[in-house]
Design a protein around this motif. Structure first.
Motif, PDB file in Angstrom:
ATOM      1  N   PRO A 194     -11.806   5.698  -2.536  1.00 45.30           N
ATOM      2  CA  PRO A 194     -12.399   4.715  -1.617  1.00 45.30           C
ATOM      3  C   PRO A 194     -11.333   3.835  -0.970  1.00 45.30           C
ATOM      4  O   PRO A 194     -10.401   3.371  -1.627  1.00 45.30           O
ATOM      5  CB  PRO A 194     -13.312   3.887  -2.526  1.00 45.30           C
ATOM      6  CG  PRO A 194     -13.532   4.731  -3.748  1.00 45.30           C
ATOM      7  CD  PRO A 194     -12.275   5.533  -3.920  1.00 45.30           C
ATOM      8  N   ALA A 195     -11.485   3.634   0.311  1.00 45.52           N
ATOM      9  CA  ALA A 195     -10.612   2.691   1.011  1.00 45.52           C
ATOM     10  C   ALA A 195     -11.134   1.281   0.747  1.00 45.52           C
ATOM     11  O   ALA A 195     -12.335   1.069   0.565  1.00 45.52           O
ATOM     12  CB  ALA A 195     -10.610   2.983   2.501  1.00 45.52           C
ATOM     13  N   GLY A 196     -10.232   0.319   0.718  1.00 47.24           N
ATOM     14  CA  GLY A 196     -10.670  -1.045   0.461  1.00 47.24           C
ATOM     15  C   GLY A 196      -9.517  -2.011   0.464  1.00 47.24           C
ATOM     16  O   GLY A 196      -8.381  -1.669   0.803  1.00 47.24           O
ATOM     17  N   ARG A 197      -9.819  -3.222   0.044  1.00 47.41           N
ATOM     18  CA  ARG A 197      -8.838  -4.302   0.071  1.00 47.41           C
ATOM     19  C   ARG A 197      -8.018  -4.392  -1.199  1.00 47.41           C
ATOM     20  O   ARG A 197      -7.032  -5.146  -1.253  1.00 47.41           O
ATOM     21  CB  ARG A 197      -9.573  -5.637   0.268  1.00 47.41           C
ATOM     22  CG  ARG A 197     -10.401  -5.722   1.540  1.00 47.41           C
ATOM     23  CD  ARG A 197     -11.421  -6.843   1.434  1.00 47.41           C
ATOM     24  NE  ARG A 197     -12.470  -6.523   0.465  1.00 47.41           N
ATOM     25  CZ  ARG A 197     -13.399  -7.387   0.038  1.00 47.41           C
ATOM     26  NH1 ARG A 197     -13.364  -8.631   0.489  1.00 47.41           N
ATOM     27  NH2 ARG A 197     -14.318  -7.006  -0.827  1.00 47.41           N
ATOM     28  N   LEU A 198      -8.396  -3.642  -2.228  1.00 50.80           N
ATOM     29  CA  LEU A 198      -7.811  -3.823  -3.548  1.00 50.80           C
ATOM     30  C   LEU A 198      -6.783  -2.756  -3.875  1.00 50.80           C
ATOM     31  O   LEU A 198      -6.887  -1.613  -3.416  1.00 50.80           O
ATOM     32  CB  LEU A 198      -8.917  -3.807  -4.608  1.00 50.80           C
ATOM     33  CG  LEU A 198     -10.011  -4.857  -4.448  1.00 50.80           C
ATOM     34  CD1 LEU A 198     -11.088  -4.672  -5.503  1.00 50.80           C
ATOM     35  CD2 LEU A 198      -9.435  -6.268  -4.513  1.00 50.80           C
ATOM     36  N   ALA A 199      -5.810  -3.134  -4.687  1.00 52.33           N
ATOM     37  CA  ALA A 199      -4.841  -2.186  -5.238  1.00 52.33           C
ATOM     38  C   ALA A 199      -5.093  -2.082  -6.754  1.00 52.33           C
ATOM     39  O   ALA A 199      -5.451  -3.071  -7.403  1.00 52.33           O
ATOM     40  CB  ALA A 199      -3.416  -2.665  -4.969  1.00 52.33           C
ATOM     41  N   PHE A 200      -4.887  -0.875  -7.292  1.00 53.84           N
ATOM     42  CA  PHE A 200      -5.133  -0.624  -8.708  1.00 53.84           C
ATOM     43  C   PHE A 200      -3.839  -0.164  -9.370  1.00 53.84           C
ATOM     44  O   PHE A 200      -3.243   0.832  -8.964  1.00 53.84           O
ATOM     45  CB  PHE A 200      -6.227   0.427  -8.871  1.00 53.84           C
ATOM     46  CG  PHE A 200      -7.567  -0.024  -8.365  1.00 53.84           C
ATOM     47  CD1 PHE A 200      -8.474  -0.632  -9.216  1.00 53.84           C
ATOM     48  CD2 PHE A 200      -7.913   0.134  -7.021  1.00 53.84           C
ATOM     49  CE1 PHE A 200      -9.711  -1.057  -8.754  1.00 53.84           C
ATOM     50  CE2 PHE A 200      -9.139  -0.295  -6.544  1.00 53.84           C
ATOM     51  CZ  PHE A 200     -10.044  -0.892  -7.408  1.00 53.84           C
ATOM     52  N   GLU A 201      -3.418  -0.924 -10.378  1.00 51.19           N
ATOM     53  CA  GLU A 201      -2.142  -0.672 -11.049  1.00 51.19           C
ATOM     54  C   GLU A 201      -2.386  -0.309 -12.516  1.00 51.19           C
ATOM     55  O   GLU A 201      -2.979  -1.098 -13.253  1.00 51.19           O
ATOM     56  CB  GLU A 201      -1.270  -1.918 -10.964  1.00 51.19           C
ATOM     57  CG  GLU A 201       0.062  -1.809 -11.661  1.00 51.19           C
ATOM     58  CD  GLU A 201       0.802  -3.130 -11.660  1.00 51.19           C
ATOM     59  OE1 GLU A 201       1.443  -3.442 -12.692  1.00 51.19           O
ATOM     60  OE2 GLU A 201       0.736  -3.868 -10.647  1.00 51.19           O
ATOM     61  N   PRO A 202      -1.961   0.883 -12.954  1.00 53.20           N
ATOM     62  CA  PRO A 202      -2.186   1.271 -14.358  1.00 53.20           C
ATOM     63  C   PRO A 202      -1.492   0.325 -15.334  1.00 53.20           C
ATOM     64  O   PRO A 202      -0.399  -0.172 -15.076  1.00 53.20           O
ATOM     65  CB  PRO A 202      -1.597   2.680 -14.437  1.00 53.20           C
ATOM     66  CG  PRO A 202      -1.581   3.178 -13.039  1.00 53.20           C
ATOM     67  CD  PRO A 202      -1.338   1.969 -12.177  1.00 53.20           C
ATOM     68  N   TRP A 203      -2.167   0.105 -16.464  1.00 56.45           N
ATOM     69  CA  TRP A 203      -1.632  -0.725 -17.532  1.00 56.45           C
ATOM     70  C   TRP A 203      -0.617   0.058 -18.351  1.00 56.45           C
ATOM     71  O   TRP A 203      -0.728   1.275 -18.507  1.00 56.45           O
ATOM     72  CB  TRP A 203      -2.791  -1.176 -18.426  1.00 56.45           C
ATOM     73  CG  TRP A 203      -2.407  -1.825 -19.704  1.00 56.45           C
ATOM     74  CD1 TRP A 203      -2.081  -3.135 -19.899  1.00 56.45           C
ATOM     75  CD2 TRP A 203      -2.327  -1.211 -21.004  1.00 56.45           C
ATOM     76  NE1 TRP A 203      -1.807  -3.380 -21.226  1.00 56.45           N
ATOM     77  CE2 TRP A 203      -1.955  -2.211 -21.930  1.00 56.45           C
ATOM     78  CE3 TRP A 203      -2.525   0.085 -21.463  1.00 56.45           C
ATOM     79  CZ2 TRP A 203      -1.783  -1.953 -23.282  1.00 56.45           C
ATOM     80  CZ3 TRP A 203      -2.360   0.352 -22.818  1.00 56.45           C
ATOM     81  CH2 TRP A 203      -1.993  -0.665 -23.713  1.00 56.45           C
ATOM     82  N   ARG A 204       0.371  -0.643 -18.886  1.00 58.12           N
ATOM     83  CA  ARG A 204       1.349  -0.053 -19.800  1.00 58.12           C
ATOM     84  C   ARG A 204       1.480  -0.950 -21.032  1.00 58.12           C
ATOM     85  O   ARG A 204       1.225  -2.160 -20.969  1.00 58.12           O
ATOM     86  CB  ARG A 204       2.708   0.116 -19.106  1.00 58.12           C
ATOM     87  CG  ARG A 204       2.679   1.134 -17.969  1.00 58.12           C
ATOM     88  CD  ARG A 204       2.433   2.542 -18.496  1.00 58.12           C
ATOM     89  NE  ARG A 204       2.355   3.543 -17.418  1.00 58.12           N
ATOM     90  CZ  ARG A 204       1.230   4.036 -16.939  1.00 58.12           C
ATOM     91  NH1 ARG A 204       0.065   3.612 -17.442  1.00 58.12           N
ATOM     92  NH2 ARG A 204       1.228   4.933 -15.989  1.00 58.12           N
TER      93      ARG A 204
END
Length: 342
Positions: free
Chosen positions: A189-199
């Protein structure tokens, strides 16, 4: 978001529609006249040996839907016999050779526990259930449990009284919601948010973010979870199959505004939305819907047939958000909770 931790999804075979076992009605049998005890009928309460787990579990799970109880019994009994699930919390009450009651006090990760309240044999006085509850709660306390929950399909007056006397108070009425893969996005999905994987190196960052998302949250406000953020995350991590790629920081314009924690249940084709949270300053902007759509896309990427979640039925903004994303309610359960060591 109320976690489905400790609850196992199941599929119905006839209709093709999905149903899940998330708890059970622990009906209590009472008798009008008190039972006179002889020495051979004296009540004893003890842990069930793993080799006898199946018979005790048949009593514990006797309130499940027809056809599901035996499947559940076989799965849990086999795990107890192999040592995958500790059997120490499975308790039984006996009068001589007769099993007259059973309950399961399941210790979970992160200082949590799930309680399947006592079920009794016909004619057994309710006092036996009280003694089973007291013995089980003592075991949870000895095991260092901080918070325990009981999740029930329905609550009879006798059971409500039993739970309250043992220190379990009503927390919420929970909606269990699910959406099928037919509503999952075909593309990211396109959108305003960025998703960053946890480490693992970012444990403190995530713990602080989760704690921030709890502020002013409408899900189970009565719960007031006494566990530390680190214990809460340990509990989330133990739900299903954990993958760091399915734990995500949600960012907007260079700052953390929320988080998305998913757990995989590949054996039943489900992805579980364990926790979705947005910090107070970023609420009311439609971020929850965007995060939910991203979770659906990840479920499709993993090849799962459905995404499941639990939400406080009184949290109307969340219920509406999930409904708008294609979720529907398939069950409702009453949640009770007890704090230890307070």
């Amino acid at each position: 978001m109320y976690s489905l931790q400790g609850m196992r999804p199941r599929q119905a075979s006839r209709s093709g529609k999905a149903t899940w076992v998330v708890g059970r009605c622990a009906a209590l049998c009472r008798q009008s006249e008190p039972m006179s005890e002889t020495p051979q009928d004296a009540l004893t309460i003890a842990a069930v040996p793993p080799k006898d787990a199946a018979e005790a579990l048949r009593l514990v799970f006797g309130g499940l839907a027809e056809g599901q109880d035996e499947d559940y019994v076989r799965t849990i009994a086999a795990a107890m016999q192999s040592g995958e699930i500790p059997a120490a919390g499975l308790l039984e009450a006996r009068r001589g050779p007769r099993r007259v009651g059973a309950a399961w006090f399941q210790v979970l990760a992160g200082g949590a526990a799930l309680v399947w309240p006592p079920r009794l044999a016909p004619g057994e006085p309710v006092e036996t259930a009280s003694r089973l509850m007291a013995a089980g709660c003592q075991r949870l306390s000895d095991a260092g449990v901080v918070a325990a929950n009981a999740i029930l399909a329905s609550v009879a007056p006798e059971e409500d009284r039993l739970l309250r006397e043992a220190g379990f108070m009503p927390l919420a009425s929970l909606f269990y919601m699910a959406c099928e893969d037919s509503v999952f996005p075909e593309a990211r999905p396109a959108g305003r948010l960025a998703f960053e994987p946890w480490r693992m190196t970012e444990q403190e960052r995530l713990a602080q973010l989760v704690q921030a998302t709890y502020e002013g949250a409408l899900d189970c406000p009565a719960a007031d979870d006494p566990r530390s953020p680190e214990d809460v995350l340990a509990g989330y991590r133990a739900a299903g199959v954990f993958s760091p790629d399915h734990w995500l920081f949600v960012r907007h314009e260079g700052r953390d505004v929320g988080c998305l924690l998913l757990a995989d249940h590949p054996a039943v084709g489900n992805m579980e939305l364990v926790y979705l949270g947005v910090v107070p300053s970023s609420r009311g902007q439609g971020f929850g819907r965007e995060i939910c759509r991203h979770a659906q896309w990840l479920a499709r990427q993993a090849g799962r047939r459905r995404l499941v979640a639990a939400v406080d039925s009184a949290n109307l903004p969340a219920v509406r958000m999930y409904a708008a994303a294609g979720f529907s309610v398939w069950d409702c359960r009453a949640a009770y909770g007890k704090r230890f060591g307070a």
